[in-house]
Design an enzyme around this catalytic site. Structure first.
Site, PDB file in Angstrom:
ATOM      1  N   CYS A 115      14.904 102.431  74.910  1.00 11.38           N
ATOM      2  CA  CYS A 115      14.325 103.645  74.326  1.00 11.38           C
ATOM      3  C   CYS A 115      13.715 104.492  75.433  1.00 11.38           C
ATOM      4  CB  CYS A 115      13.266 103.251  73.301  1.00 11.38           C
ATOM      5  SG  CYS A 115      12.405 104.669  72.592  1.00 11.38           S
TER       6      CYS A 115
ATOM      7  N   CYS B 290      25.622 106.216  66.168  1.00  9.70           N
ATOM      8  CA  CYS B 290      25.850 107.472  66.869  1.00  9.70           C
ATOM      9  C   CYS B 290      24.486 107.928  67.405  1.00  9.70           C
ATOM     10  CB  CYS B 290      26.431 108.460  65.856  1.00  9.70           C
ATOM     11  SG  CYS B 290      26.940 110.005  66.586  1.00  9.70           S
TER      12      CYS B 290
HETATM   13 FE    FE Z   1      10.840 103.612  71.273  1.00  6.64          FE
END
Ligand code: FE
Length: 137
Positions: free
Chosen positions: A52, A124
């Site tokens: 992330c 996606c």
């Molecule tokens: Fe995160």
């Protein structure tokens, strides 16, 4: 940084804005979508992990990546199902499943049931929501 040397999770929009680029902020915090075929990681074929871009949680492995032709990095499964949150989304008048980072709540993209591999899934994902960590040889 806290005492363990980890970055503290931002608690306000302003903090997120200062940590992320404008594009990352609009995708991760405002559920925007990057322009297709513009993402840096779209054609990345190196072995490693996609984490992330906001909080560093491990999201996808290069082993799950495939070329969907959509213009966004696509994966057939998350690296760890516990790190992603799936949420039904009817924001644009069509029923989709949103993919979020469970740790920071950042919007990553959507998942569809038309994947070409045995998982049948196509995650996606916006390239700018991800940071690539190359696997050490
Ligand atoms: Fe995160």
């Amino acid at each position: 940084m806290d005492s363990k040397g980890k970055k503290k999770m931002p608690t306000s929009d302003l903090e997120w804005q200062s940590r992320l680029t404008q594009e990352q902020y609009s995708v991760l915090r405002k559920k925007g979508t990057e322009i297709p075929f513009t993402g840096k990681l779209l054609h990345n074929k190196e072995k490693g992990n996609y984490i992330c871009a906001a909080c560093g949680a491990q999201l996808f492995s290069s082993d799950a990546k495939f070329d969907s032709g959509t213009g966004w990095p696509s994966f057939d499964e998350p690296a760890n199902a516990k790190n992603v949150l799936l949420k039904s989304d009817s924001a644009i008048g069509m029923s989709r499943t949103e993919v979020l980072c469970k740790k920071c709540g950042g919007h990553l993209g959507h998942v569809f049931d038309d994947g070409p591999t045995k998982t049948g899934k196509r995650y996606c994902i916006n390239s700018c929501a991800l940071t690539f960590e190359k696997k050490e040889k």
